[in-house]
Design a protein around this motif. Structure first.
Motif, mmCIF file in Angstrom:
data_model
loop_
_atom_site.group_PDB
_atom_site.id
_atom_site.type_symbol
_atom_site.label_atom_id
_atom_site.label_comp_id
_atom_site.label_asym_id
_atom_site.label_seq_id
_atom_site.Cartn_x
_atom_site.Cartn_y
_atom_site.Cartn_z
ATOM 1 N N ARG A 286 0.684 -1.413 0.010
ATOM 2 C CA ARG A 286 0.353 0.134 0.013
ATOM 3 C C ARG A 286 0.841 1.104 -0.402
ATOM 4 N NH1 ARG A 286 -5.064 0.425 4.276
ATOM 5 N NH2 ARG A 286 -5.838 1.311 2.289
ATOM 6 N N THR A 288 1.651 4.176 -2.456
ATOM 7 C CA THR A 288 1.543 4.901 -3.722
ATOM 8 C C THR A 288 1.855 5.859 -4.469
ATOM 9 O OG1 THR A 288 -0.882 3.763 -3.370
ATOM 10 C CG2 THR A 288 -0.858 5.251 -4.886
ATOM 11 N N LEU A 315 -8.615 7.128 -3.956
ATOM 12 C CA LEU A 315 -7.852 6.325 -3.802
ATOM 13 C C LEU A 315 -8.140 5.461 -2.909
ATOM 14 C CD1 LEU A 315 -4.500 4.364 -4.424
ATOM 15 C CD2 LEU A 315 -3.783 6.466 -2.484
ATOM 16 N N PRO A 318 -12.911 4.760 -2.599
ATOM 17 C CA PRO A 318 -13.716 5.183 -3.835
ATOM 18 C C PRO A 318 -15.369 5.149 -3.823
ATOM 19 C CG PRO A 318 -12.688 2.717 -3.061
ATOM 20 C CD PRO A 318 -11.841 3.655 -2.405
#
Length: 360
Positions: A286, A288, A315, A318
């Motif tokens: 996780r 990003t 992100l 959602p």
């Protein structure tokens, strides 16, 4: 014969005196001046600047981005080196590689500004507070305006000031309204998520151990995005005028659910270095990389905080943003505000955070 000599001498003297007189008149003739106007900059200084500046040096990267948004990129004649790495800025300034770099390592190259016939300089507050650097500009007679910010409110003021400089007040106000509209949309959609359900994130700013300071632009962005930024929860932070650093030990102590990073190299480092491999966010992949557009979307110098807030919120939550197509939203945003027709490949690169900022 003597009379002729005296006559000739007298004529020569008259000619000589007239020459001196005319030369004196020429030296004292009024110098034509460029029409001016007075604006108030980001330090609340009243500044007299050219009414229609044509040759502008942007000594702070974000000022170049703002000038481009206002449709005045053709007036930029000087930029920091970092702006030359911004791919979308190269779309706005095809000759970007040849532009002068009159500011490096905190030092103004006044000769470069004079050679390029700069009629206005845009600087950040830290430069304005350096008496030695400002003395260079004042002695050269080059007007300067502070355009700087460290918060959402400060960003809006900076855009307003830049709009005043270029007589683009309507577009500046429109951009500020758009920023607030997106921020409000994100806030409203996340309003029902309880504190206990919010994702705890660590934000790596360019470097793995560089992070946010409570109350700065990035923490305001993450607040809007509905996440809990662990750097605001206390712990080991070392802050100077430019950066806030932490330690890997502190990041382990925070144990965030996820990590967001401004630079893809920082992402790769955290995912590959064994020292980070025990973090839950790394174990669960996780981590990003945040988008990179005209600016890096969630960055202390970003002028695109609304895009960052929308991206981060979508992100991690959602379900609240199922109806929003980020690809289409990004395309429309850059077309409307920067007059850029981005391809699908461009937008994919922007959203991935890869390839839109060239390596040093």
């Amino acid at each position: 014969m003597k009379k002729n000599k005296k006559t000739r001498f007298g004529l020569v003297m008259i000619f000589f005196m007239m020459t001196i007189f005319l030369s004196g008149c020429q030296a004292q003739a009024p110098i034509s001046t460029v029409p001016t106007k007075t604006i108030v900059d980001c330090m609340d200084r009243e500044v007299v600047i050219p009414e229609d500046p044509q040759r502008v040096a942007c000594l702070y990267a974000s000022t170049a981005h703002m000038v481009a948004m206002l449709g005045e990129a053709d007036k930029i004649i000087g930029i920091p080196n970092g702006v030359k790495r911004d791919v979308l800025m190269s779309y706005k300034l095809p000759d970007i590689a040849s532009l002068s770099v009159p500011f490096q390592d905190g030092t103004i190259n006044i000769e470069e500004l004079l050679t390029s016939k700069t009629d206005l300089v845009l600087i950040r507050q830290s430069t304005a507070e350096n008496e030695g650097e400002i003395e260079k500009l004042d002695k050269a007679g080059i007007p300067w305006v502070v355009v700087d910010y460290s918060s959402l409110a400060g960003l809006k003021k900076a855009i307003t000031v830049t709009g005043d400089i270029f007589d683009q007040k309507e577009k500046a106000a429109g951009y500020n309204a758009y920023v607030q509209e997106i921020l409000d949309l994100v806030t409203e959609r996340l309003s029902q998520i309880p504190e206990t359900s919010r994702i705890r994130i660590y934000h790596a700013v360019n470097e793995a151990a560089r992070t946010d300071l409570n109350g700065d632009l990035c923490t305001q962005i993450t607040d809007v995005a509905g996440v809990i930024n662990v750097s605001t929860q206390g712990g080991s932070l070392i802050t100077d005028a430019e950066k806030t650093m932490t330690t890997l030990e502190q990041i382990y102590a925070w144990n965030p659910d996820a990590i967001i990073a401004n630079d893809i190299n920082a992402t790769k480092y955290m995912l590959s270095d064994s020292k980070w491999s025990g973090l839950g966010a790394v174990v669960n992949q996780r981590v990003t990389t945040l988008p990179v557009g005209v600016t890096r979307w969630c960055h202390p110098g970003s002028m695109e905080p609304q895009m960052a807030a929308l991206f981060i919120a979508k992100l991690f939550y959602p379900e609240q943003f199922m109806d929003i197509d980020l690809v289409q939203t990004t395309k429309e945003y850059y077309k409307k505000w920067f007059d850029l027709d981005l391809s699908d490949e461009d937008v994919s690169a922007v959203l991935s955070g890869a390839g839109m900022r060239l390596s040093k």
